[in-house]
Scaffold this active site. Structure first.
Site, PDB file in Angstrom:
ATOM      1  N   HIS A   1       2.480 -31.027  37.030  1.00 37.53           N
ATOM      2  CA  HIS A   1       2.649 -31.991  38.785  1.00 37.53           C
ATOM      3  C   HIS A   1       1.702 -33.183  38.228  1.00 37.53           C
ATOM      4  O   HIS A   1       0.427 -32.596  37.907  1.00 37.53           O
ATOM      5  CB  HIS A   1       2.146 -30.869  40.286  1.00 37.53           C
TER       6      HIS A   1
ATOM      7  N   HIS B   1      11.402 -34.307  40.839  1.00 38.58           N
ATOM      8  CA  HIS B   1      11.054 -34.093  42.232  1.00 38.58           C
ATOM      9  C   HIS B   1      11.690 -33.270  42.688  1.00 38.58           C
ATOM     10  O   HIS B   1      11.803 -32.567  42.003  1.00 38.58           O
ATOM     11  CB  HIS B   1      11.146 -35.749  42.755  1.00 38.58           C
TER      12      HIS B   1
ATOM     13  N   ASP C   1       8.904 -26.015  42.609  1.00 44.77           N
ATOM     14  CA  ASP C   1      10.501 -25.713  42.100  1.00 44.77           C
ATOM     15  C   ASP C   1      10.458 -24.836  41.184  1.00 44.77           C
ATOM     16  O   ASP C   1      12.311 -24.167  41.182  1.00 44.77           O
ATOM     17  CB  ASP C   1      10.946 -26.926  41.522  1.00 44.77           C
TER      18      ASP C   1
HETATM   19  N1  CMC Z   1       7.049 -29.970  30.003  1.00 44.49           N
HETATM   20  C1  CMC Z   1       6.444 -30.248  29.224  1.00 44.49           C
HETATM   21  N2  CMC Z   1       5.701 -31.470  28.562  1.00 44.49           N
HETATM   22  C2  CMC Z   1       4.989 -31.987  30.586  1.00 44.49           C
HETATM   23  C3  CMC Z   1       5.905 -31.628  31.179  1.00 44.49           C
HETATM   24  C4  CMC Z   1       6.560 -30.025  30.814  1.00 44.49           C
HETATM   25  N3  CMC Z   1       7.177 -30.042  32.614  1.00 44.49           N
HETATM   26  N4  CMC Z   1       4.840 -32.233  32.316  1.00 44.49           N
HETATM   27  C5  CMC Z   1       3.822 -32.822  32.004  1.00 44.49           C
HETATM   28  N5  CMC Z   1       3.771 -32.228  30.664  1.00 44.49           N
HETATM   29  C6  CMC Z   1       3.611 -33.401  29.027  1.00 44.49           C
HETATM   30  C7  CMC Z   1       4.289 -35.134  29.604  1.00 44.49           C
HETATM   31  O1  CMC Z   1       4.396 -34.900  28.511  1.00 44.49           O
HETATM   32  C8  CMC Z   1       2.200 -35.787  29.013  1.00 44.49           C
HETATM   33  O2  CMC Z   1       1.961 -35.424  28.515  1.00 44.49           O
HETATM   34  P1  CMC Z   1       1.104 -36.296  27.565  1.00 44.49           P
HETATM   35  O3  CMC Z   1      -0.959 -37.166  28.082  1.00 44.49           O
HETATM   36  O4  CMC Z   1       0.739 -36.015  25.890  1.00 44.49           O
HETATM   37  O5  CMC Z   1       1.894 -37.827  27.410  1.00 44.49           O
HETATM   38  C9  CMC Z   1       2.070 -34.894  30.275  1.00 44.49           C
HETATM   39  O6  CMC Z   1       1.890 -33.339  29.824  1.00 44.49           O
HETATM   40  C10 CMC Z   1       0.990 -35.304  31.888  1.00 44.49           C
HETATM   41  O7  CMC Z   1       2.509 -35.722  32.171  1.00 44.49           O
HETATM   42  P2  CMC Z   1       3.271 -36.431  32.493  1.00 44.49           P
HETATM   43  O8  CMC Z   1       4.201 -36.888  32.854  1.00 44.49           O
HETATM   44  O9  CMC Z   1       1.998 -37.813  32.672  1.00 44.49           O
HETATM   45  O10 CMC Z   1       2.870 -36.918  34.541  1.00 44.49           O
HETATM   46  P3  CMC Z   1       2.724 -36.851  36.028  1.00 44.49           P
HETATM   47  O11 CMC Z   1       2.094 -36.452  37.289  1.00 44.49           O
HETATM   48  O12 CMC Z   1       3.316 -38.371  35.685  1.00 44.49           O
HETATM   49  O13 CMC Z   1       4.154 -35.872  35.873  1.00 44.49           O
HETATM   50  C11 CMC Z   1       5.970 -34.531  36.423  1.00 44.49           C
HETATM   51  C12 CMC Z   1       4.326 -34.773  36.792  1.00 44.49           C
HETATM   52  C13 CMC Z   1       6.264 -33.250  37.592  1.00 44.49           C
HETATM   53  C14 CMC Z   1       7.127 -35.363  36.823  1.00 44.49           C
HETATM   54  C15 CMC Z   1       6.290 -33.329  35.619  1.00 44.49           C
HETATM   55  O14 CMC Z   1       5.541 -32.862  34.643  1.00 44.49           O
HETATM   56  C16 CMC Z   1       7.573 -32.761  35.025  1.00 44.49           C
HETATM   57  O15 CMC Z   1       8.377 -34.123  34.536  1.00 44.49           O
HETATM   58  N6  CMC Z   1       8.030 -31.876  35.729  1.00 44.49           N
HETATM   59  C17 CMC Z   1       8.973 -31.351  35.050  1.00 44.49           C
HETATM   60  C18 CMC Z   1       9.829 -31.535  36.512  1.00 44.49           C
HETATM   61  C19 CMC Z   1       9.427 -30.848  37.354  1.00 44.49           C
HETATM   62  O16 CMC Z   1       9.184 -29.629  37.620  1.00 44.49           O
HETATM   63  N7  CMC Z   1       9.575 -31.730  39.094  1.00 44.49           N
HETATM   64  C20 CMC Z   1       8.880 -30.983  40.489  1.00 44.49           C
HETATM   65  C21 CMC Z   1       7.498 -31.721  40.414  1.00 44.49           C
HETATM   66  S1  CMC Z   1       6.799 -30.683  42.331  1.00 44.49           S
HETATM   67  C22 CMC Z   1       8.429 -31.116  43.120  1.00 44.49           C
HETATM   68  C23 CMC Z   1       8.726 -32.201  43.830  1.00 44.49           C
HETATM   69  O17 CMC Z   1       7.613 -33.003  43.139  1.00 44.49           O
HETATM   70  O18 CMC Z   1       9.183 -32.576  44.563  1.00 44.49           O
END
Ligand code: CMC
Length: 429
Positions: free
Chosen positions: A308, A267, A365
């Protein structure tokens, strides 16, 4: 609610249920599933709430597919160009942009509450000097109920609004005090002749030994960043604030819980993690290596600042921040190799099939840390910047919830543990 119904049938019992469809002014239609347990005997299972709306809200709208973000109907692009943070705060709190008289009253009100009780400084001085500022923020904000319990009747709308304004006003003072404690600098009191962001920067960076003048470039950049971070509908920290608030807990306790939720690297903590990642990459020649690591399912590494839950398109806040990062670096006459690295990382990732097919784009971010760094904010304070701005969203969402009869938030579970069994005495184990 609309006239539309979705009928679901349980094939095992032959029973059917008509689920009403809720349609907001915009966004996806949503099924009202409340009658499901009592009629068909089923709960729903949705870990991470990927398909669940937890409330109705009039505050913020996101269309993740189109990359749209609006506060109270106003596009983020227009607000970030034409408005300012306190005006946006008024808008989020009340639903409308203020008239000039309302602007004056609101600014006066917020300014009036900028000081913190002197004993809070004593409280802050009790932390170890190298405590993470987010840990301090959560503790100090949680303690506000102990200092401002005079007007905490949650049934009283005036008390609720006062608590909301107190938090918006005091958050920069608390954040700066936490930073100064870490630096070993004496307390800086809020100068109410300055505006919201100037005052914050003055409290952060002024020292008694030297004259400090707030840089207009920094004040403008902070105002923009605060607008962009002010609210984002039912994200993890806002949902936390609402959940804690639904128990009847006071708003200071609810926002303290929100701060803790924001701290996580998935987050708000991602802004700090992005710079750590860019440092680790170290050189443009290593970008490909890290993109490969992010794609490797056996490697826990993820590109921080990418992806996201809601945006499956470029995060509109990221485009604005990227342009602002260029501007700030140019206006300061500074350059940052991490900016070049970030640009290259974005370029390679956006051409890569993995990121393209999964619709992973830079989020809010990704570039914000580069601006914070250029303006002298230490890395451990990045998420605190996010918290100052998001306080406006948290209290607006909390107020909205308080104004609507809301049951306590209490999800169910799928129990997957041991079935009933008899106690075994220690000799027989
Ligand atoms: N790098 C590599 N792979 C990724 C990433 C990433 N940053 N984000 C998602 N994926 C992949 C993930 O492995 C999954 O692959 P698969 O379908 O093969 O298992 C797919 O994309 C979907 O990801 P998810 O984790 O199921 O998606 P989510 O909606 O649960 O998570 C997220 C969203 C923001 C937590 C995630 O994208 C992430 O961890 N990003 C990096 C951390 C980040 O930048 N966070 C800030 C978010 S925006 C500001 C805020 O909320 O504060």
């Amino acid at each position: 609610m609309s006239d539309q119904r979705v009928v679901i049938t349980d094939e095992s019992s032959g029973k059917s249920l008509e689920l009403p469809v809720i349609k907001g002014t915009e966004g996806e239609p949503t099924l009202q599933i409340k009658a499901l347990p009592s009629t068909l005997g089923y709960f729903t299972y949705d870990p991470g709430f990927t398909a669940t709306a937890s409330c109705t809200s009039k505050i913020t709208f996101i269309d993740g597919g189109k990359g749209i973000l609006r506060y109270r109907g106003y596009p983020i692009e227009q607000l970030s160009e034409k408005s300012n943070f306190l005006e946006v705060a008024f808008l989020l709190l009340t639903g409308e942009l203020p008239t000039s008289a309302e602007t004056e009253d609101f600014e006066e009100d917020i300014t009036y509450h900028t000081m913190i009780h002197e004993k809070l400084n004593t409280f802050i001085s009790g932390f170890h000097y190298d405590a993470h500022p987010m840990a301090m923020m959560a503790g100090v904000v949680g303690s506000l109920a102990a200092f401002y319990h005079d007007k905490l009747d949650m049934e009283n709308p005036a008390h609720r609004l006062l608590a909301a304004k107190r938090m918006i006003a005091k958050m920069p003072t608390i954040a700066a005090a936490c930073y100064r404690h870490h630096m070993g600098w004496p307390t800086a009191y809020p100068k109410n002749s300055l505006n919201y962001t100037e005052r914050f920067l003055d409290m952060m960076f002024s020292v008694p030994a030297e004259k400090y003048e707030v840089s207009p470039v920094a004040a403008k950049a902070f105002d923009l960043l605060f607008i962009l971070h002010a609210d984002h509908e039912q994200n993890a920290s806002t949902s936390t604030v609402r959940l804690v608030g639904s128990t009847g807990a006071n708003p200071y306790a609810s926002v303290a819980a929100g701060i803790s939720a924001l701290w996580g690297p998935a987050h708000g903590g991602a802004n700090e993690a992005v710079l750590n990642m860019l440092d680790e990459i170290g050189d443009i020649s290593r970008v490909g290596l890290f993109v490969d690591k992010a794609k490797d399912k056996n490697d826990p590494f993820r590109l921080m600042g990418f992806g996201h839950r809601v945006y499956k398109n470029y995060d509109p806040r990221a485009s604005i921040i990227r342009a602002a990062a260029y501007e700030v670096l140019e206006e300061l006459g500074a350059s940052d190799p991490l900016m070049d690295l970030a640009m290259e990382l974005e370029r390679i990732a956006l051409e890569d099939e993995y990121f393209v097919t999964k619709k992973l784009y830079p989020n809010v971010d990704f570039y914000s840390g580069i601006i914070y760094k250029a303006l002298g904010i230490p890395r451990s304070m990045f998420t605190v910047m996010f918290a100052i701005a998001r306080t406006v969203g948290w209290v607006s969402q909390w107020l909205e919830q308080e104004e609507t009869p809301t049951p306590i938030g209490r999800p169910r579970q799928v129990y997957d543990g041991q079935p009933a069994r008899d106690y075994v005495s220690v000799e027989s184990r």
